[in-house]
Design a protein around this motif. Structure first.
Motif, PDB file in Angstrom:
ATOM      1  N   ASP A  18      -1.117  32.735 -46.638  1.00 36.68           N
ATOM      2  CA  ASP A  18      -2.103  33.132 -45.586  1.00 36.68           C
ATOM      3  C   ASP A  18      -2.936  34.280 -45.950  1.00 36.68           C
ATOM      4  OD1 ASP A  18      -1.017  35.321 -45.115  1.00 36.68           O
ATOM      5  OD2 ASP A  18       0.525  34.338 -43.420  1.00 36.68           O
ATOM      6  N   ALA A  19      -4.241  34.216 -45.340  1.00 39.54           N
ATOM      7  CA  ALA A  19      -5.144  35.061 -45.635  1.00 39.54           C
ATOM      8  C   ALA A  19      -4.719  36.607 -45.416  1.00 39.54           C
ATOM      9  CB  ALA A  19      -6.424  35.147 -44.987  1.00 39.54           C
ATOM     10  N   GLN A  20      -3.757  36.876 -44.400  1.00 40.84           N
ATOM     11  CA  GLN A  20      -3.379  38.183 -44.106  1.00 40.84           C
ATOM     12  C   GLN A  20      -2.542  38.615 -45.174  1.00 40.84           C
ATOM     13  OE1 GLN A  20      -4.141  39.898 -41.298  1.00 40.84           O
ATOM     14  NE2 GLN A  20      -3.190  41.662 -42.509  1.00 40.84           N
ATOM     15  N   GLN A  21      -1.656  37.974 -45.716  1.00 46.38           N
ATOM     16  CA  GLN A  21      -0.891  38.498 -46.755  1.00 46.38           C
ATOM     17  C   GLN A  21      -1.576  38.887 -47.935  1.00 46.38           C
ATOM     18  OE1 GLN A  21       2.335  35.764 -48.224  1.00 46.38           O
ATOM     19  NE2 GLN A  21       2.744  37.287 -49.647  1.00 46.38           N
ATOM     20  N   ASN A  22      -2.624  38.264 -48.398  1.00 42.85           N
ATOM     21  CA  ASN A  22      -3.401  38.587 -49.384  1.00 42.85           C
ATOM     22  C   ASN A  22      -4.365  39.565 -49.264  1.00 42.85           C
ATOM     23  OD1 ASN A  22      -2.469  36.217 -50.853  1.00 42.85           O
ATOM     24  ND2 ASN A  22      -3.975  34.896 -50.036  1.00 42.85           N
TER      25      ASN A  22
ATOM     26  N   PRO B 267       4.582  33.052 -49.574  1.00 38.88           N
ATOM     27  CA  PRO B 267       4.804  32.131 -48.285  1.00 38.88           C
ATOM     28  C   PRO B 267       5.305  30.652 -48.508  1.00 38.88           C
ATOM     29  CG  PRO B 267       2.570  32.100 -49.328  1.00 38.88           C
ATOM     30  CD  PRO B 267       3.389  32.941 -50.193  1.00 38.88           C
ATOM     31  N   VAL B 268       6.188  30.453 -49.178  1.00 42.46           N
ATOM     32  CA  VAL B 268       6.803  29.120 -49.392  1.00 42.46           C
ATOM     33  C   VAL B 268       8.310  29.285 -49.512  1.00 42.46           C
ATOM     34  CG1 VAL B 268       4.697  28.193 -50.341  1.00 42.46           C
ATOM     35  CG2 VAL B 268       6.479  29.201 -51.995  1.00 42.46           C
ATOM     36  N   PRO B 269       8.943  28.169 -49.335  1.00 45.55           N
ATOM     37  CA  PRO B 269      10.472  28.129 -49.535  1.00 45.55           C
ATOM     38  C   PRO B 269      10.727  28.444 -51.041  1.00 45.55           C
ATOM     39  CG  PRO B 269       9.786  26.244 -48.258  1.00 45.55           C
ATOM     40  CD  PRO B 269       8.447  26.878 -48.749  1.00 45.55           C
ATOM     41  N   GLN B 270      12.034  28.846 -51.252  1.00 48.18           N
ATOM     42  CA  GLN B 270      12.556  29.029 -52.677  1.00 48.18           C
ATOM     43  C   GLN B 270      12.248  28.097 -53.724  1.00 48.18           C
ATOM     44  OE1 GLN B 270      16.271  31.158 -52.693  1.00 48.18           O
ATOM     45  NE2 GLN B 270      16.472  31.008 -55.078  1.00 48.18           N
TER      46      GLN B 270
ATOM     47  N   ARG C 123      -2.269  37.632 -56.553  1.00 50.97           N
ATOM     48  CA  ARG C 123      -3.121  37.248 -55.350  1.00 50.97           C
ATOM     49  C   ARG C 123      -3.489  35.646 -55.574  1.00 50.97           C
ATOM     50  NH1 ARG C 123      -8.142  35.993 -55.172  1.00 50.97           N
ATOM     51  NH2 ARG C 123      -8.679  36.434 -57.250  1.00 50.97           N
ATOM     52  N   ARG C 124      -3.735  35.406 -56.831  1.00 53.83           N
ATOM     53  CA  ARG C 124      -4.005  33.866 -57.325  1.00 53.83           C
ATOM     54  C   ARG C 124      -2.907  33.030 -56.951  1.00 53.83           C
ATOM     55  NH1 ARG C 124      -7.121  34.289 -62.819  1.00 53.83           N
ATOM     56  NH2 ARG C 124      -8.886  35.720 -62.362  1.00 53.83           N
ATOM     57  N   PHE C 125      -1.527  33.475 -57.322  1.00 55.94           N
ATOM     58  CA  PHE C 125      -0.273  32.686 -57.150  1.00 55.94           C
ATOM     59  C   PHE C 125      -0.200  32.380 -55.389  1.00 55.94           C
ATOM     60  CE2 PHE C 125       4.224  31.946 -57.308  1.00 55.94           C
ATOM     61  CZ  PHE C 125       3.963  30.932 -58.117  1.00 55.94           C
ATOM     62  N   GLY C 126      -0.285  33.265 -54.758  1.00 56.51           N
ATOM     63  CA  GLY C 126      -0.411  33.254 -53.432  1.00 56.51           C
ATOM     64  C   GLY C 126      -1.625  32.237 -52.812  1.00 56.51           C
ATOM     65  N   GLU C 127      -2.719  32.289 -53.311  1.00 50.77           N
ATOM     66  CA  GLU C 127      -3.666  31.327 -52.828  1.00 50.77           C
ATOM     67  C   GLU C 127      -3.196  30.118 -53.409  1.00 50.77           C
ATOM     68  OE1 GLU C 127      -7.386  32.734 -54.546  1.00 50.77           O
ATOM     69  OE2 GLU C 127      -7.373  34.408 -53.163  1.00 50.77           O
ATOM     70  N   GLN C 128      -2.736  29.735 -54.456  1.00 45.91           N
ATOM     71  CA  GLN C 128      -2.165  28.318 -55.027  1.00 45.91           C
ATOM     72  C   GLN C 128      -1.320  27.817 -54.036  1.00 45.91           C
ATOM     73  OE1 GLN C 128      -3.236  26.436 -57.828  1.00 45.91           O
ATOM     74  NE2 GLN C 128      -4.916  27.743 -57.896  1.00 45.91           N
TER      75      GLN C 128
ATOM     76  N   ASP D 252      13.260  30.769 -44.161  1.00 46.50           N
ATOM     77  CA  ASP D 252      13.071  29.350 -44.138  1.00 46.50           C
ATOM     78  C   ASP D 252      11.896  29.205 -44.897  1.00 46.50           C
ATOM     79  OD1 ASP D 252      15.593  28.789 -43.149  1.00 46.50           O
ATOM     80  OD2 ASP D 252      14.520  28.139 -41.021  1.00 46.50           O
ATOM     81  N   GLU D 253      10.758  29.796 -44.722  1.00 47.78           N
ATOM     82  CA  GLU D 253       9.382  29.468 -45.194  1.00 47.78           C
ATOM     83  C   GLU D 253       9.029  30.659 -46.220  1.00 47.78           C
ATOM     84  OE1 GLU D 253       7.994  26.647 -45.096  1.00 47.78           O
ATOM     85  OE2 GLU D 253       9.721  25.915 -44.250  1.00 47.78           O
ATOM     86  N   SER D 254       9.619  31.742 -46.647  1.00 43.84           N
ATOM     87  CA  SER D 254       9.238  32.525 -47.339  1.00 43.84           C
ATOM     88  C   SER D 254      10.460  32.826 -48.514  1.00 43.84           C
ATOM     89  CB  SER D 254       8.730  33.971 -46.819  1.00 43.84           C
ATOM     90  OG  SER D 254       9.904  34.457 -46.065  1.00 43.84           O
TER      91      SER D 254
END
Length: 190
Positions: free
Chosen positions: A148-152, A10-13, A139-144, A101-103
């Motif tokens: 968003d909670a939905q993706q996890n 969920p972040v830019p490249q 899972r942890r990387f996405g949290e760091q 732009d944001e993923s």
């Protein structure tokens, strides 16, 4: 063993690239990781504890980044020793691609060989453990990264569905950790 997967971050490249090269973030995300320390240019020493079926050991190893094409891709070459548990070595090609732009889509293909007790417990257990560790890492990387909670939740649901091996569950029923591990215990007793 070969493992190929892709995940949407969920972040830019550029932010994803920076996080993949931040040892503090990686240490927090790799299950069982005790340390990651620089050991030369684009090289690191790593210490972690991992369990694969009935084999649990502390591994010490080294990883080297090669074929670096920032912020698009690199190859990680790794090797580690776990004493009597055996060894692991291999490589992983990691590729980042903007998905808006944001993923960012992170795709990787990892090839690994194991020896010693790890090789004796069977490829099914080794593959299952590798997929579980990879799933926990993302899972942890996405949290760091502030995912968003939905993706996890979606990733956790996919993982739980594959662990249940297609068995239907009652709506609203929670899968207990004991249930997730039962097939592993059954196989290791065989």
């Amino acid at each position: 063993m070969e493992l190929t997967e892709s995940h949407t971050l969920p972040v830019p490249q550029q932010r994803a690239w920076e996080a993949l090269n931040d040892t503090a973030i990686l240490k927090a995300c790799i299950p069982g990781c005790e340390s990651i320390e620089a050991d030369g240019e684009n090289a690191y020493t790593v210490a972690l504890t991992a369990a694969v079926g009935p084999v649990k050991a502390r591994f010490k190893g080294r990883m080297q980044l090669a074929d670096i094409d920032a912020p698009n891709s690199y190859t990680i070459v790794f090797e580690g020793q776990g004493g009597a548990a055996g060894f692991g070595k291999g490589d992983a090609h990691v590729k980042l691609e903007a998905a808006g732009d944001e993923s960012t889509t992170l795709a990787y293909t990892a090839n690994a060989q194991v020896g010693g007790k790890l090789a004796q417990i069977g490829s099914r257990l080794v593959d299952g453990a590798a997929r579980k560790i990879a799933g926990e890492f993302f899972r942890r990387f996405g949290e760091q990264l502030g995912g968003d909670a939905q993706q996890n939740t979606d990733e956790a649901a996919q993982s739980a569905a594959s662990d249940a091996e297609g068995e239907p569950q009652a709506e609203g029923a929670e899968e207990t950790p004991k249930r997730k591990r039962s097939w592993t215990a059954w196989i290791s007793k065989s």
